[in-house]
Structure formats: structure tokens, C-alpha cells
Design a protein around this motif. Structure first.
Motif, mmCIF file in Angstrom:
data_model
loop_
_atom_site.group_PDB
_atom_site.id
_atom_site.type_symbol
_atom_site.label_atom_id
_atom_site.label_comp_id
_atom_site.label_asym_id
_atom_site.label_seq_id
_atom_site.Cartn_x
_atom_site.Cartn_y
_atom_site.Cartn_z
ATOM 1 N N ASN A 40 0.576 -1.171 0.028
ATOM 2 C CA ASN A 40 0.122 0.008 -0.108
ATOM 3 C C ASN A 40 0.875 1.285 0.061
ATOM 4 O OD1 ASN A 40 0.618 -0.220 3.107
ATOM 5 N ND2 ASN A 40 -1.048 1.253 3.011
ATOM 6 N N LEU A 41 2.283 1.102 0.223
ATOM 7 C CA LEU A 41 3.023 2.217 0.097
ATOM 8 C C LEU A 41 3.594 2.363 -1.568
ATOM 9 C CD1 LEU A 41 5.205 1.960 3.360
ATOM 10 C CD2 LEU A 41 3.022 3.373 2.791
ATOM 11 N N LYS A 42 3.361 1.423 -2.237
ATOM 12 C CA LYS A 42 3.813 1.267 -3.583
ATOM 13 C C LYS A 42 2.637 2.103 -4.435
ATOM 14 C CE LYS A 42 6.745 -2.695 -2.854
ATOM 15 N NZ LYS A 42 6.740 -4.176 -3.022
ATOM 16 N N LEU A 43 1.294 1.272 -4.207
ATOM 17 C CA LEU A 43 -0.018 1.971 -5.056
ATOM 18 C C LEU A 43 -0.890 2.299 -3.699
ATOM 19 C CD1 LEU A 43 -1.583 0.837 -7.965
ATOM 20 C CD2 LEU A 43 -3.059 1.412 -6.083
ATOM 21 N N PHE A 44 -1.082 3.567 -3.422
ATOM 22 C CA PHE A 44 -1.830 4.127 -2.420
ATOM 23 C C PHE A 44 -2.945 4.686 -3.090
ATOM 24 C CE2 PHE A 44 -2.691 7.526 0.593
ATOM 25 C CZ PHE A 44 -2.634 7.163 1.819
ATOM 26 N N PHE A 45 -3.861 4.971 -2.510
ATOM 27 C CA PHE A 45 -5.301 5.371 -2.934
ATOM 28 C C PHE A 45 -6.273 5.872 -1.640
ATOM 29 C CE2 PHE A 45 -6.523 0.966 -2.473
ATOM 30 C CZ PHE A 45 -7.532 1.016 -1.701
ATOM 31 N N ASN A 46 -6.887 6.995 -1.888
ATOM 32 C CA ASN A 46 -7.850 7.401 -1.255
ATOM 33 C C ASN A 46 -9.306 7.257 -1.748
ATOM 34 O OD1 ASN A 46 -6.499 8.269 0.977
ATOM 35 N ND2 ASN A 46 -5.566 9.972 -0.122
ATOM 36 N N TRP A 47 -10.377 7.592 -1.122
ATOM 37 C CA TRP A 47 -11.579 7.487 -1.643
ATOM 38 C C TRP A 47 -11.993 9.054 -1.586
ATOM 39 C CZ3 TRP A 47 -14.213 3.549 -4.036
ATOM 40 C CH2 TRP A 47 -13.729 2.126 -3.809
ATOM 41 N N GLU A 48 -12.574 9.540 -2.762
ATOM 42 C CA GLU A 48 -13.086 10.949 -2.635
ATOM 43 C C GLU A 48 -14.657 11.196 -3.172
ATOM 44 O OE1 GLU A 48 -10.278 13.486 -4.821
ATOM 45 O OE2 GLU A 48 -8.578 12.819 -3.869
ATOM 46 N N LEU A 49 -15.076 11.952 -2.630
ATOM 47 C CA LEU A 49 -16.412 12.368 -3.049
ATOM 48 C C LEU A 49 -16.469 13.247 -4.229
ATOM 49 C CD1 LEU A 49 -18.637 12.917 0.192
ATOM 50 C CD2 LEU A 49 -19.178 11.340 -1.623
ATOM 51 N N VAL A 50 -16.810 12.984 -5.377
ATOM 52 C CA VAL A 50 -16.999 13.754 -6.579
ATOM 53 C C VAL A 50 -18.399 14.114 -6.852
ATOM 54 C CG1 VAL A 50 -14.626 12.886 -7.152
ATOM 55 C CG2 VAL A 50 -16.687 11.821 -8.172
ATOM 56 N N LYS A 51 -18.567 15.301 -7.747
ATOM 57 C CA LYS A 51 -19.939 15.627 -8.018
ATOM 58 C C LYS A 51 -20.089 14.888 -9.362
ATOM 59 C CE LYS A 51 -20.286 20.037 -5.880
ATOM 60 N NZ LYS A 51 -20.311 21.583 -6.069
ATOM 61 N N THR A 52 -21.396 14.364 -9.635
ATOM 62 C CA THR A 52 -22.171 13.763 -10.698
ATOM 63 C C THR A 52 -22.560 14.678 -11.642
ATOM 64 O OG1 THR A 52 -23.993 13.087 -10.000
ATOM 65 C CG2 THR A 52 -22.395 11.529 -9.506
ATOM 66 N N LYS A 53 -22.837 14.106 -13.022
ATOM 67 C CA LYS A 53 -23.509 14.968 -13.743
ATOM 68 C C LYS A 53 -24.920 15.582 -13.467
ATOM 69 C CE LYS A 53 -20.891 13.386 -18.028
ATOM 70 N NZ LYS A 53 -21.148 12.910 -19.278
ATOM 71 N N LYS A 54 -25.479 14.794 -12.473
ATOM 72 C CA LYS A 54 -26.988 14.808 -12.160
ATOM 73 C C LYS A 54 -26.961 15.782 -10.818
ATOM 74 C CE LYS A 54 -29.165 10.951 -14.452
ATOM 75 N NZ LYS A 54 -29.786 9.655 -14.144
ATOM 76 N N LYS A 55 -25.941 16.338 -10.561
ATOM 77 C CA LYS A 55 -25.600 17.097 -9.166
ATOM 78 C C LYS A 55 -25.662 16.311 -7.968
ATOM 79 C CE LYS A 55 -27.497 21.492 -11.514
ATOM 80 N NZ LYS A 55 -28.523 22.416 -11.405
ATOM 81 N N GLY A 56 -25.532 14.983 -8.196
ATOM 82 C CA GLY A 56 -25.154 14.184 -7.084
ATOM 83 C C GLY A 56 -23.790 13.942 -6.638
#
Length: 676
Positions: A605-621
Motif C-alpha cells: 500500500n506504500l507502492k500503490l496508495f489510494f484514497n476515496w473521494e466524493l466527486v460531483k456527478t452530472k446529475k448534481k449528486g
């Protein structure tokens, strides 16, 4: 570095290649040698180039009608993009393709008559290019068989030691560099022979030879013939950093009258040569005509070798809460040692004190910039030291993009500028060498590259190999020197010519080139590593941790697999094309100590690290999206080394960064995995 060529005629006679005159015969041994650089250039290297660097009629037609072909190709692309194709559009496509085919004509295939062609002689001419300092040919016979050995030497470790070496009833050919502590300040080939003699006295001849091979630390290929036991040993280091191919009588049999040929290069007129598997040592017993295979893993365990590569599963797959400072400092120390040991063992036979001894294949990206910074740090206080950062770009006739506009060209200049500001001083300077390759040059050299890279034979292999080929040739380039290290990047961009001293038609004399190959395989740099996590569920799922654990295990296994097959994917191909210009390639990221550290002590996990992020969708969700960072720890290392401008740079394969992919008009739908 050495070019290796060995032939055994089982139960038969061998004729000497006619190019070798005069031959000296004493008893059963015939010998020829030369260290005359002009003679070697004229009679071997130039002959090889003249044989290969030609434009056929089809290539000439492409050059003469380039604009018309580009226009026809544009029309074809437009028709291919039509969504609703009719009989009329299909007929128009056929007509345009027919015009293209008519203009180009038929590409005539080379004809070879293997029955009359002297394969050994033709291979000698090719292999001489790998080592233009010295050539040596040996021939002898025993009661049943005839033997030929030929070596070409690029002398980079002093004192000079000729090859093949005949000593204590052994004949040794060694191509590579050793980093065993006992031979860092002496000739490594001499060290191997001394170690062979020592181990044979302590063990049986078989055991002594095999034990010696397991004790070698470095990047190499070899042949060893034991005259007492009539056994021929050959192979590569475990990673496979030097090329070695073999052919045993086409059918794989070694019955009487058959040929065994072992070579650093394949012959241009044979597709029967196989690349040696890197973890395998082959032994041919000429007494009973049998072949045995020995594997490094079992030999390491048997002899307790300190050079063992350990691919044991990690006890921990995660490092979330622990600070990574200790990982960074250990990574810095290990990678720095790998660079230093490779740059401190460069003592060329014909040094030019006014030129750079070291070149770096340089895109300006993360992997090569980290290497450039480490090597520069180690050379800063050495008087009159220089490094050539070599960047290559292609004029692509299909896209009409110029070499100077390629992505690597822009990034390499930025990275070079910042490296100069960090490291240039009165003792030391970093030069950027820009190599521009025109379409005509590409056509002239394409066939030679295809021959050199065999048995690799895909479109992707060609686009990668030809970029390395021209980078290592490094002729007729632009040499850029930064004349003011106090200038800011913003000032530099506004008035670049004011701050650069330019030399045209520059040829780099650096005989040792450093490559960043291996960083992606160790630190998860490819899209396929990222795709392992595509099916991972959102973190609020009850099985999330269990699934993530499984994914990181899968990633860890994938990275180990990548290292184990890198000899087949990359290393043999790259060694053959780069060494064809009398240059040697060295790989700090593929150092055994570094591989052991990264695989066994750095959590995935120090080689390929990731986070989860909230992003807006086209339908404003909103939705949760995974944001992965490949090579996370290596990026942290760049930050640790104050290489801030490159720490977030995305991976770009050389064929796309240099624009060497799909150079032919009409190739827009060709895939990299397609065979040539």
C-alpha cells in the motif's frame, strides 16, 4: 562489457571465418586477435552497418510521396470515422487504400540461404559492435568435437583483461559487470577465473563451477567450457540484465554432426534462436550428449549464497499508521548505493577527460530524474565531472508532430533545468542532449533494430527499442548547458536562449548509460497494477477490509511476477539495441539489494496508495471515487530529495513520450501487441 559468441560442432569440422587473417596456430589451438580500433571499425563495425542501413524501394517511395500519402491517409481516417457506412463509403475506402498501396509498392523481403551463409562469420561482424576495443577468436578440436569462441570487448574495468580466457582447463566468456566487494577495484573477469579455480579445488568440478556462478553479484551473461569434463555451461544473471541466446541444431537435438551456438545476438537470417531463461543455467555434456538445467533458487539454497533474491510473502501488507520516514531513508540509502557502485566502477580503456563518462536515458520523468539526482550528488565534488542527460524525440509523419514538440522533450528540459540549479558547480555540470530523429533516419535504421531486438517482434517492441537505439547512438544532437543557475524557471521560460549555451552536431562519448527500468515493476507504476483494484467495493461495505487485503496480495504477487519475467519483456531487447553502439546499460533499480528491500520490506500500500473521494456527478449528486497514486513511496522519495517539480509527474511510456509509436502512415489502428 563483452559480446559473446561460442560454437560447438558435435562430431564435425569447422572452417575458420575468411575475415580472420592472419591466423596463428600453435599445436591444437588457432588464435586471432586485434586491438587496432581503426581496423575493427573498418572491417567489422562499418561492414555491419553497411549491410543493414539501407532504404529499399518501398521506403524510397514513402519518402518521395510523403505529402500525398498523408493526404490519402487523412481521407481514409475520415471515412473510417463515418458512423453509418454505405456501399459508397466502403468503395471509397477500398479505392484510397489501393492508391496508397500502389504508391508504396511491395516491400521486398530479404533472401537468405542458410546453407551457404557462414552464420558464425556473420555473427562475428555483428557482435564486434558491442565491444570495439578488442576482438579475440579461438579455435581448437578434441577427439570428437570442434570449438569456436569469439569475444568483443568494451573495456570498462581496469586493468584490461582479454577474453575468452583460457586457464586451468577452463575457457570463460563473461559479458557484464560484477559488484562483489572483492573486485570493485580490479577486473571482474579475472576475479571470476580466480573464484572458479578456488571452488574447483574445494569441490568437484561441477560443484565448483555452479557454486561460483551463484556467488556472482551483478548484471551478466556467460559461457564456461570445462575441457576436463567436456561440459559447456551458459546462462544469465537471475534478473537477466544481459542478452544471451542459443540454438541447438534447430530441432533441439545434439546428435552427431549438430551445431550448438550461443550468442549475445541472434543471426539476421535465422528464427531458431531462443533467449536464455534468466533463472536457468544450462549445462551441455558433450560426452553423453545430454542437456541439464540448474536453477538459481535451488543452487542458492544448496550453497547458502549471500546474493539470494528472496520473494517470500510479506508479513504485513499495510502501513497506515507507522511513519514512513524510516522507509524513505532506507530506500534513499539502498538506491544511492546501487547508483554509486555502478558509477564508481567506470574506468574506460580510452577515456576522454573532457567529456562525460556517464549518460542517462532521460525523459524528465520521476524514475530517471531520481537517478540523475543521486548520480549528480555523488559526482558533485569530483573535479571536471559531467553527465549527459539524453532525450530522444521523433518527427512522426503520421501525426506531423515534430521531435521538438514531443512530450518528453518539454519535460526533460524542465527537469534538467532544476537539476542544474541543485547540483551544478565549478567541478560538475549536467548537460541536456536532445536527439531529433527524422522519418528518413527511422526508415533506414528500422530493419537493423528489428534484427537486433529479435526474438521480441511486436509493434510495441519496435517503438520502444528504436527510441533506445537512437538515444544510445546519441549523434548529431543539441548539447544544452545552463549558463546561469541563479535564474528562475519563470525567467528561463520567457527567454530560454539567453540562459543556454548550445552546441550543434554533438555526439556523446559516454560509454555507460543508466536506465530507470525496474521502477515501475517494483513500485507499481503501470495501469495494470491500478486495475487490480477496479472491482473493490466502497469502504462502507462490511467486507471492505477483507477485499482490500486480497487486492494487495494480488498486487504483491503481480509485482513479483513482473520482476521474474522482465528479462523476457524488456532486458534482452534493450541490451541488444543499446549495446550495438558500443554502449553499456546499467540498472540501479534492478540492484539485488534494492529488489530484496522493496519486495520484502516495503508494504504494497506504500507502492500503490489510494484514497476515496466524493466527486460531483452530472446529475448534481455525489459518488465515492477511488483516487490511486502509483509509485507512491518513490514520489515521496522525490519530495525527500527536493525534486518537487517531478514528484507528481504521471507515467508516460517512452514510445508515447518520444512519439516513436506508430510511425508509419496508415498505422492509426495498429495495436502495440500486433506482430511486425
Amino acid at each position: 562489457m563483452c559480446g559473446i559468441l561460442c560454437r560447438v560442432k558435435v562430431g564435425g569440422e569447422i572452417n575458420h571465418p575468411p575475415i580472420l587473417t592472419p591466423l596463428n596456430t600453435e599445436g591444437n589451438l588457432t588464435k586471432w586477435e586485434s586491438d587496432d580500433l581503426e581496423y575493427i571499425l573498418k572491417n567489422f563495425i562499418d561492414v555491419d552497418l553497411q549491410n543493414d542501413l539501407k532504404l529499399n524501394i518501398s521506403d524510397q517511395n514513402k519518402l518521395s510521396n510523403l505529402e500525398e500519402l498523408r493526404s490519402l491517409n487523412s481521407q481514409l481516417i475520415k471515412l473510417n470515422n463515418v458512423i453509418k457506412k454505405t456501399d459508397q463509403t466502403n468503395a471509397a475506402k477500398i479505392e484510397i487504400q489501393a492508391k496508397i498501396d500502389e504508391i508504396i509498392g511491395t516491400e521486398l523481403q530479404e533472401e537468405h540461404n542458410s546453407g551457404t551463409l557462414d552464420m558464425f562469420g556473420s555473427l562475428m561482424i555483428k557482435i564486434a559492435s558491442r565491444g570495439p576495443d578488442y576482438l579475440l577468436y579461438l579455435h581448437f578440436k578434441d577427439s570428437n568435437n570442434s570449438f569456436q569462441f569469439f569475444s568483443s570487448i568494451l573495456s570498462l574495468r581496469q586493468p584490461f583483461y582479454s577474453q575468452p580466457i583460457q586457464n586451468h582447463d577452463l575457457i570463460l566468456q563473461f559479458n557484464g559487470e560484477l559488484y562483489n566487494p572483492e573486485c570493485l577495484h580490479s577486473n571482474d573477469t579475472e576475479f571470476i577465473m580466480e573464484l572458479l579455480v578456488k571452488n574447483i579445488l574445494l569441490f568437484s568440478r561441477d560443484e565448483g563451477i555452479l557454486k561460483t556462478i551463484t556467488e556472482l553479484n551483478g548484471e551478466f551473461a556467460f559461457t564456461i567450457y570445462d575441457l576436463i569434463e567436456s561440459k559447456l555451461y551458459f546462462g544469465r544473471d537471475y534478473i537477466g540484465r544481459r542478452s544471451l541466446l542459443y540454438n541447438i541444431d534447430d530441432s533441439g537435438s545434439i546428435e552427431g554432426g549438430s551445431d550448438i551456438i550461443i550468442s549475445s545476438l541472434p543471426p539476421s537470417h535465422s528464427n531458431n534462436f531462443k533467449e536464455c531463461i534468466s533463472n536457468e543455467i544450462k549445462v551441455v555434456n558433450l560426452k553423453d550428449l545430454t542437456i541439464s538445467n540448474f536453477y538459481y533458487e535451488s543452487l542458492w539454497d544448496k550453497y547458502g549464497s549471500s546474493n539470494k533474491l528472496d520473494f517470500s510473502p510479506l508479513s504485513s501488507l499495510f502501513n497506515f499508521d507507522k511513519p514512513v520516514d524510516d522507509k524513505l531513508s532506507k530506500l534513499f540509502e539502498t538506491l544511492n548505493d546501487a547508483c554509486y557502485i555502478r558509477q564508481s566502477t567506470i574506468q574506460p580503456l580510452h577515456p576522454d577527460i573532457n567529456e562525460a563518462n556517464i549518460g542517462i536515458l532521460f525523459s524528465g520523468g520521476l524514475d530517471c530524474t531520481v537517478l540523475a539526482a543521486l548520480i549528480s550528488k555523488n559526482l558533485q565534488q569530483v573535479p571536471n565531472s559531467k553527465i549527459d542527460l539524453i532525450t530522444v524525440g521523433f518527427d512522426n509523419p503520421r501525426t506531423n508532430l515534430k521531435a521538438s514538440e514531443s512530450p518528453d522533450r518539454q519535460l526533460s528540459k524542465k527537469s534538467w533545468f532544476h537539476l542544474c540549479k541543485l547540483f551544478n558547480n565549478d567541478n560538475f555540470s549536467i548537460r541536456l542532449i536532445e536527439i531529433n530523429v527524422g522519418y528518413k533516419e527511422w526508415l533506414i535504421n528500422k530493419k537493423r533494430v528489428e534484427k537486433l531486438m529479435y526474438p521480441c517482434n511486436t509493434e510495441m517492441d519496435l517503438s520502444i527499442a528504436i527510441a533506445f537505439y537512437f538515444a544510445s547512438k546519441c549523434e548529431n544532437g543539441l548539447k544544452l548547458d545552463l549558463n546561469d543557475t541563479s535564474v528562475t524557471w519563470e525567467e528561463f521560460v520567457l527567454n530560454e536562449s539567453k540562459y543556454i549555451d548550445v552546441q550543434n552536431n554533438y555526439t556523446s562519448h559516454a560509454k555507460v548509460l543508466f536506465s530507470g527500468l525496474g521502477a515501475d515493476e517494483l513500485f507499481a507504476g503501470y495501469s495494470r497494477h491500478e486495475s487490480v483494484f477496479n472491482s473493490l467495493v466502497k469502504p462502507d461495505d462490511s467486507n471492505y477490509e477483507e477485499q482490500m487485503l486480497a487486492k494487495y496480495k494480488e498486487l504483491s504477487n503481480s509485482l513479483i511476477y513482473d520482476i521474474k519475467i522482465i528479462h523476457e519483456r524488456n532486458l534482452g531487447r534493450d541490451d541488444r539495441v543499446i549495446s550495438s553502439w558500443g554502449k553499456e546499460l546499467r540498472y540501479p533499480y534492478l540492484d539485488e539489494k534494492l529488489i530484496n528491500y522493496v519486495i520484502n520490506e516495503v508494504e504494497p500500500n506504500l507502492k500503490l496508495f489510494f484514497n476515496w473521494e466524493l466527486v460531483k456527478t452530472k446529475k448534481k449528486g455525489e459518488k465515492l471515487v477511488m483516487k490511486p497514486i502509483r509509485k507512491w513511496l518513490l514520489r515521496k522519495l522525490a519530495e525527500y530529495m527536493k525534486l518537487h517539480w517531478v514528484k507528481d509527474e504521471l507515467k508516460r511510456a517512452i514510445q508515447f513520450g518520444a512519439k516513436s509509436a506508430k510511425m508509419e502512415i496508415g498505422q492509426s489502428k495498429v495495436k502495440g501487441t500486433d506482430s511486425l
